[in-house]
Design an enzyme around this catalytic site. Sequence first.
Site, PDB file in Angstrom:
ATOM      1  N   THR A 128      41.873  34.167  38.133  1.00 25.49           N
ATOM      2  CA  THR A 128      42.998  33.269  38.391  1.00 25.49           C
ATOM      3  C   THR A 128      44.232  33.843  37.704  1.00 25.49           C
ATOM      4  OG1 THR A 128      41.376  31.490  38.511  1.00 25.49           O
ATOM      5  CG2 THR A 128      43.669  30.823  38.380  1.00 25.49           C
ATOM      6  N   HIS A 129      44.499  35.090  38.015  1.00 23.33           N
ATOM      7  CA  HIS A 129      45.684  35.753  37.470  1.00 23.33           C
ATOM      8  C   HIS A 129      46.630  36.053  38.627  1.00 23.33           C
ATOM      9  CE1 HIS A 129      42.891  37.367  34.025  1.00 23.33           C
ATOM     10  NE2 HIS A 129      43.039  36.058  33.991  1.00 23.33           N
ATOM     11  N   ASN A 130      47.126  34.991  39.241  1.00 22.68           N
ATOM     12  CA  ASN A 130      48.097  35.152  40.312  1.00 22.68           C
ATOM     13  C   ASN A 130      49.465  35.318  39.660  1.00 22.68           C
ATOM     14  OD1 ASN A 130      46.066  32.762  40.844  1.00 22.68           O
ATOM     15  ND2 ASN A 130      46.276  33.851  42.762  1.00 22.68           N
TER      16      ASN A 130
END
Lengths: 589, 439
Positions: A517-519
Amino acid sequence: MARTEKKKDVVIVGLGWTGSILGMELAQDGLEIVALERGHDQNTVPNFQYPNMIDELKYGVRLGMMQKPHNSTVTIRRDVNETALPYRSLGSFLPGIGVGGAGTHWNGLNWRPQLSEYRLRSHVEERWGAGIIPEDMHLQDYPVTYDELEPFFDRFEHVAGISGMAGNVKGKIIEGGNPFEAPRSREYPMPAMPTTWDGAKFAEAAKAAGCHPFPSPGGIASQAYVNEYGMQMGPCNHCGFCERYGCYNYSKSSPQTAILDALKRKPNFEYRTEADVLRVEMAADGKTATGVTYYDYKTGEEVFQPADLVILAAYQLHNVHLMLLSGIGKPYDPATGEGTTGRSYAYQMNGGYTLFFKDEHFNPFIGTGANGMSIDDFGMDNIDFGREGFIGGAYWRSGQTNGQPIRSMSLPKGSPSWGAGWKEAVGEWYGHSMSIGSHGSHMSYRGNFLDLDPTYKDPLGRPLMRMTFNWNPNDIRMTQFMKSKMEPIAQSMNPTSMQEGFKKEGAMYDVRPYQTTHNVGGSVMGADPKTSAVNRYLQAWDKHNIFVLGAGAFPQNTQYNPTGMVGGLAYWAAHAIRTDYLRNPRPLV
Amino acid sequence: MKKLVRVLGVLVVLGIIALLAFIFVPVQRTGPATQLAADFKPAKGQGEYVMRAGDCLACHTNEGGKPFAGGRAIQSPMGAIWTTNITPDKETGIGNWSLDDFRAALYDGVTPNGTHLYPAMPYENYRKMSEEDIVALYDYFMNEVEPVSNKVEETKLAFPFNLRFGLRAWNWLAANYEPGFKPTQGQDEQFNRGKYLVEGAGHCAACHSPRNLFMAQDGIDDTSKAFLTGGEIDGYTAPDLRGPESGPQKWTTEQTAAYLATARNAHSTATGEMMLVVRDSLQYLTKEDNMAIAAYLKKIGTGGEKAATAPAEPVVTETEKMLTEAKADMPLGPRLYLDNCGGCHLVNGKGAAEIFPELDDNSLVTAKSPKGLISVILHGAELPSTADRPMKVRMQGYDNRLSDEEVAALATFLREGWTNKAPAVSAADVKAIRDLPKH
C-alpha cells in the site's frame, strides 16, 4: 439538504498520520481547527482490543480495517488502450478507513530516503548524463534538500516512537547500524528491536558476503516510550499482528499512540467522523479555497464547512481524487504531457526469495511488522546506474512478521494448494521457511497517471478516480539486478530448497495479489509548476490556501516504505505554515 | 425514700433539659483561625486552586450533571448520602450563605440553619484549612461558579443515623480540635506545605486512614500513629501510605509526584477512586505542590527514612520461571495470565513504566480487599488524560471472556505470584462484584 457549519480557521481532510500532525502543530497557534474523517472513530480499546483484534479471518483476510470498495474505490487499467474497471475486491493495495487511517494498520517500517533520492535527476545527470534516462521517465528532484528535511524526519521519528540503531550520526559511522543511511542528527528514540532467527541467519550470510546488516528500523516499541506530546507506547510482545491490524498492546506507532489523545485535549480542535469530503470549494476568483463540502453520513446531508486554510490529509489516492474533483491544479493529460494533477503516479517494485530449511525452526509466531535485519548495500547511493542499465535501488530485509495460519504458510513450489496434500505439506514445512525481501524503488512515467473515470461513479455520485498503471522495463531491470545479487547470498545459507519471486521482463500489473500500500505521486511536489502540483511546502501552486500532504508529493517512489518521508514532509509543511504562511497568507514560492 | 425519688426526678428533668439542649441549642460555630487584614483579597485563581486541592467538584457534581450542582450519591454503610448543591443559586444552592456560614460548613459541619452535615463531607480535615484559603474558596463559589437551580434528593439514612443531632456528639470526638493549620516546627517549608495539603484540603485521611469504633478517621494528622496507614472505601482498600512497603515510601519522591500528577509512574497506575482524585484534583496542582505532598509522605514513613537505594539485581522468581517455561500442565491461574495479561505485564510481573503497571508488589493486587483487583480484571481501567500524560491508556475488561471461577483463579495467582503474598479469591467473591451495578 445542505447545512453550513460555523467557519473555522483550518479544515483538515482526513485524520490519519498527516491530519493528526497538522492538527497538533496548528492547534498550538490557537487556530480553530476541524478535522473531517470519512470513517469511524477508533481507539486502542475497544476497537483494537485483545483478543478480538487478532482475528486473521476478519482482519487479515476479510480486511476489516480497510475501506469497502462499495463505498470508495478506483478503476484500474494498465494502459490508455484498455478500459478501466472498478477495483471491486481489494488486493494489490489496501487503503484503510477510520480515525488513524493507514497509520493504524501498517507494519511500522520507518525509513529516511538515501541522499541521492532527494535529487535523483541531478544525481543521474551529474554522474552519467541525461542520456541514461529513459525517454518516458519523469525523473525529478525533490524541491527540498535532505539537510532542510533532517530536523523534520527527526521530529517525526521522535513523535512516532521509532526503534532502531543509527549507522550515521552527523557523519560518524556507527558499527552495527546502517552505514549507508543519510546522516542523522541523533540516535533513534528507542534501541532496535531484537531480531528473530531468520534475520540473524540472513545477517550472518550477508556479512560473509561483504554486506553491512543492521536491525530494521520501525515504529514498534522496544521499551516503554513517552514522546514530546506526553503520548505513550508500551513494549511490544512480538505477537505478529501488525499489518492489517490495530495494535492491542499500545506498541505500534500510530496516531492513536503518538498524537490523538493529546490533540483531543486542545479546546480549539474538534473532529467529526463519518464526514466524507466531496469537494473543496473555491472563491469566485478561483485563487483560493473557501472551505469544503462534505457528506455527513450521520444526518444524510451535505454540509459546507467554511475555512481559511484547507489541508488535504487523506490517503494519497483520495487527496488526488479530491484535487481532480475540485479543480485544484490542471488534470494531467498523457497525450500532451500537460497538466500536473494526477501526473507521475508510482508504486513499489518488490521481490524476494523464500528459503526452506528442513532442520531449522523459525518459530514464525514470534514477529513484528518491522522485524529483522536489513542491508542497504544495494541502495541507490551504491549503484552504478550507467553500468547496470537502470535507475533505482532497493533495501533488503529478512525478518518474519507473523505466523498467522491462513496467509503465512509458505510451502515449496509444487505442494498441493488444498486438501490432504496441502495439510501434509503444512505439517512438514510450517516453521521451516524464511524469506529475504527486496523492497525497491519505482520511477514515474508518462503512462502511469491518475484521472477521473468517465464511466463509474461512487454512491455519492462522484466519478471514481481512474488509475492507469503498468510495470516498466527500468524497474524490472532493477528488480532482476536484485535477484542476481540475492541468489548467491541465499544459496550460501544452504537451504533445503529455495524459490524466487521477482518480476520478469514483460510482467503486467496484476491487482489481485497483495503487493504494497505504497501508492505515491499524483500530487507531486516540485520546483516547476509545469511538472508539479504543489510547491516545496506542499502548497497548491494555483490556490495558496490549500496544502496537500502525504505520499502524493513523491516525484517518484523511493526505495523505502513511505511513512518516514510522509511524516517528515508533514512536519516540514506544518513548520512553513506556522512560521511563514499564517503571518502572511500567500503563495510561498 | 422520698428524697431519693426527688433526686431522681431532678436528675431526669436535668437529663431531659440536657437532651433538649443537645438537640435544640444551636452549635457554637467556629470563627476564623486567623484574623485577616480587612482588605484581604484572594489572588486571582487562588479560589479555584483551593477547590481543586479540596476536590469539591468530584463529590458535588453528579454524573453528567452541572458542576457543583450536587445530587451524587455517596455510598456509606448507613445508606446513600446525597451531595448538596454548592453553586451560588439562592434557592437550591448556597447563594445566601455568608462567609461565616461557609466556614462553619467546612470547619464544624453545620449548615446555616444548624443542621449537621454527615461526615461524608470531610470537615474533620477541612478544619485544618487556612482562613486565606477559606476566603478564597468562598469568593470562588460566590463569584466564579455558575448558579444552577437543582434541588437534590434529601439524604435519608436508616434509624438511628437519620437523627442528625447525634452528630453533635460525634463531632466532639472527631472534629474537636483547634481550627486552622499548625505547621511542624523544625521542618522545612516543603514539608509543611505538603502536610497542609495532605491533612487539610486534600483530605487524604478520609480514605487512607483507618476508621475507629465511632467511624471517625483514626488519625487526622501525623501525630497519630494510624494516620494514613490504610483504610477502606466502599469495600475497596485504600492503601497504606506510610509503611516501608507502601508506594510513597518505596518510590522516589519524583515518582510519587508523577503518580499524583498523571496517575502513572515507573511502577504503578492509579485506578478506581484514586484515578478520579488525579483526574479531578491532583493533576491541577503545581509541580511544586505535588512534590511537597510526595516529600511530606516520605518523611512521615513509619519505617524510618530510607536513602533511595539502587535497584537490586532482579531476582528470577519461581513464578517467572514457570511462566517462561509455559509447560502444558500449568495450573489455570498462570495459564490465564499468559493468555490474557502477560503480553503487557510480562512474565516477571513488572510491566512497563507509566503504561503497564507492575503486578508484583502492587498494593491493588495484594490489597486486603480483593474488590479493586477483581473489578479491574472484570471491567478494565482507564487512566485520565492529564497535561503531562494526555493518553487515556485503557486496559480492557475481561468480564465477557473469563468466568467467575477463572477470574478467581487468575486473581489468586496474581495475589500469590512473584513476591506477592495475599489470600486467595473465591468465585463467590468474583460473582458478588460482577453482579454490582456498573457505574
